[in-house]
Design a protein around this motif. Structure first.
Motif, PDB file in Angstrom:
ATOM      1  N   PRO A 128      44.024  51.839  41.907  1.00  0.00           N
ATOM      2  CA  PRO A 128      42.609  51.661  41.557  1.00  0.00           C
ATOM      3  C   PRO A 128      42.403  50.608  40.470  1.00  0.00           C
ATOM      4  CG  PRO A 128      43.136  54.000  41.700  1.00  0.00           C
ATOM      5  CD  PRO A 128      44.443  53.244  41.779  1.00  0.00           C
ATOM      6  N   ALA A 129      43.275  50.596  39.460  1.00  0.00           N
ATOM      7  CA  ALA A 129      43.146  49.604  38.391  1.00  0.00           C
ATOM      8  C   ALA A 129      43.428  48.204  38.923  1.00  0.00           C
ATOM      9  CB  ALA A 129      44.088  49.935  37.231  1.00  0.00           C
ATOM     10  N   ILE A 130      44.453  48.079  39.747  1.00  0.00           N
ATOM     11  CA  ILE A 130      44.785  46.765  40.320  1.00  0.00           C
ATOM     12  C   ILE A 130      43.617  46.238  41.143  1.00  0.00           C
ATOM     13  CG2 ILE A 130      46.310  45.557  41.934  1.00  0.00           C
ATOM     14  CD1 ILE A 130      48.569  47.469  40.882  1.00  0.00           C
ATOM     15  N   ALA A 131      43.028  47.092  41.970  1.00  0.00           N
ATOM     16  CA  ALA A 131      41.876  46.676  42.784  1.00  0.00           C
ATOM     17  C   ALA A 131      40.709  46.266  41.887  1.00  0.00           C
ATOM     18  CB  ALA A 131      41.471  47.798  43.732  1.00  0.00           C
ATOM     19  N   PHE A 132      40.472  47.022  40.829  1.00  0.00           N
ATOM     20  CA  PHE A 132      39.409  46.688  39.888  1.00  0.00           C
ATOM     21  C   PHE A 132      39.649  45.319  39.263  1.00  0.00           C
ATOM     22  CE2 PHE A 132      38.164  46.986  35.281  1.00  0.00           C
ATOM     23  CZ  PHE A 132      36.809  46.775  35.465  1.00  0.00           C
ATOM     24  N   TYR A 133      40.877  45.072  38.798  1.00  0.00           N
ATOM     25  CA  TYR A 133      41.183  43.789  38.170  1.00  0.00           C
ATOM     26  C   TYR A 133      41.044  42.636  39.158  1.00  0.00           C
ATOM     27  CZ  TYR A 133      42.963  46.666  34.344  1.00  0.00           C
ATOM     28  OH  TYR A 133      43.082  47.570  33.317  1.00  0.00           O
ATOM     29  N   ARG A 134      41.455  42.843  40.401  1.00  0.00           N
ATOM     30  CA  ARG A 134      41.287  41.789  41.419  1.00  0.00           C
ATOM     31  C   ARG A 134      39.804  41.482  41.626  1.00  0.00           C
ATOM     32  NH1 ARG A 134      45.414  41.864  39.980  1.00  0.00           N
ATOM     33  NH2 ARG A 134      47.413  41.985  40.992  1.00  0.00           N
ATOM     34  N   SER A 135      38.966  42.532  41.575  1.00  0.00           N
ATOM     35  CA  SER A 135      37.520  42.328  41.763  1.00  0.00           C
ATOM     36  C   SER A 135      36.911  41.483  40.655  1.00  0.00           C
ATOM     37  CB  SER A 135      36.790  43.672  41.869  1.00  0.00           C
ATOM     38  OG  SER A 135      36.607  44.270  40.590  1.00  0.00           O
ATOM     39  N   LEU A 136      37.597  41.431  39.512  1.00  0.00           N
ATOM     40  CA  LEU A 136      37.133  40.618  38.386  1.00  0.00           C
ATOM     41  C   LEU A 136      37.661  39.188  38.448  1.00  0.00           C
ATOM     42  CD1 LEU A 136      37.699  43.170  35.469  1.00  0.00           C
ATOM     43  CD2 LEU A 136      35.554  42.664  36.654  1.00  0.00           C
ATOM     44  N   GLY A 137      38.535  38.909  39.408  1.00  0.00           N
ATOM     45  CA  GLY A 137      39.115  37.580  39.519  1.00  0.00           C
ATOM     46  C   GLY A 137      40.494  37.458  38.903  1.00  0.00           C
ATOM     47  N   ARG A 139      44.519  37.562  38.567  1.00  0.00           N
ATOM     48  CA  ARG A 139      45.599  37.280  39.510  1.00  0.00           C
ATOM     49  C   ARG A 139      46.905  37.793  38.929  1.00  0.00           C
ATOM     50  NH1 ARG A 139      48.296  32.558  37.789  1.00  0.00           N
ATOM     51  NH2 ARG A 139      47.152  31.465  36.177  1.00  0.00           N
ATOM     52  N   PRO A 140      47.774  38.287  39.793  1.00  0.00           N
ATOM     53  CA  PRO A 140      49.059  38.794  39.291  1.00  0.00           C
ATOM     54  C   PRO A 140      49.972  37.644  38.876  1.00  0.00           C
ATOM     55  CG  PRO A 140      49.004  38.879  41.674  1.00  0.00           C
ATOM     56  CD  PRO A 140      47.644  38.425  41.238  1.00  0.00           C
ATOM     57  N   MET A 141      50.796  37.913  37.906  1.00  0.00           N
ATOM     58  CA  MET A 141      51.781  36.945  37.444  1.00  0.00           C
ATOM     59  C   MET A 141      53.141  37.424  37.932  1.00  0.00           C
ATOM     60  SD  MET A 141      49.840  34.819  35.881  1.00  0.00           S
ATOM     61  CE  MET A 141      51.011  33.796  35.037  1.00  0.00           C
ATOM     62  N   ASP A 142      53.328  37.410  39.243  1.00  0.00           N
ATOM     63  CA  ASP A 142      54.512  38.000  39.860  1.00  0.00           C
ATOM     64  C   ASP A 142      55.824  37.364  39.408  1.00  0.00           C
ATOM     65  OD1 ASP A 142      52.998  39.836  41.304  1.00  0.00           O
ATOM     66  OD2 ASP A 142      52.720  38.440  42.956  1.00  0.00           O
TER      67      ASP A 142
END
Length: 168
Positions: A128-137, A139-142
């Motif tokens: 849920p947190a990951i989806a929320f952060y993606r919705s804000l724009g 990006r992961p730093m893989d």
């Protein structure tokens, strides 16, 4: 419609901040690691050299959540960055836009202060947190992984400094 207000934490908020940290630690399955005391938080947030800041979110006058953050520095950018350590919204207040308000507030603060980045970490299982952060724009730093030295390993590494200074 709920009224959401954001405000900087004050010294009298230390018990609330600790409660929110402990609630977050419980959610993250890390309650055993939440060992900060009121004295620790008082010094870290309001001592002679504050190490972090907190924004409290209130919903209809009730404490609903917080964001705890501090400044880091990017040598590549030559600018400071805002690092979000903890974002937490109490379960009864979720879904009302409080997390989004805290995040947009911090982004605006970073821009206002001339910071080059706004960064944070998220547990890889927290969908849920990951989806929320993606919705804000966000990006992961893989290509980056967090490294940590703490507890006995930190003590052992620090002890090497003493040995290193004696051997030149």
């Amino acid at each position: 419609m709920s009224t959401i207000a954001l405000r900087p934490a004050t010294p009298s908020d230390v018990p609330l901040v600790l409660d929110l940290i402990r609630e977050l630690a419980g959610y993250e399955r890390l309650a055993h690691e939440a060992v900060a005391t009121a004295e620790d938080m008082q010094a870290a947030l309001f001592g002679p050299r504050p190490a972090a800041e907190v924004v409290i979110a209130e919903c209809d006058g009730e404490p609903a959540g917080m964001a705890l953050f501090f400044v880091t520095f990017s040598t590549f950018l030559g600018k400071p960055s805002l690092y979000l350590e903890d974002l937490y919204v109490r379960p009864d207040f979720r879904g009302r836009g409080i997390g989004r308000r805290l995040m947009t507030h911090l982004a605006a603060l970073a821009v206002e202060r001339g910071y080059g980045r706004f960064e944070w970490s998220v547990l890889d299982w927290n969908a849920p947190a990951i989806a929320f952060y993606r919705s804000l724009g966000a990006r992961p730093m893989d290509e980056w992984t967090v490294q940590r030295v703490d507890g006995q390993a930190l003590q052992a590494l620090a002890a090497q400094a003493t040995r290193d200074s004696r051997t030149g």
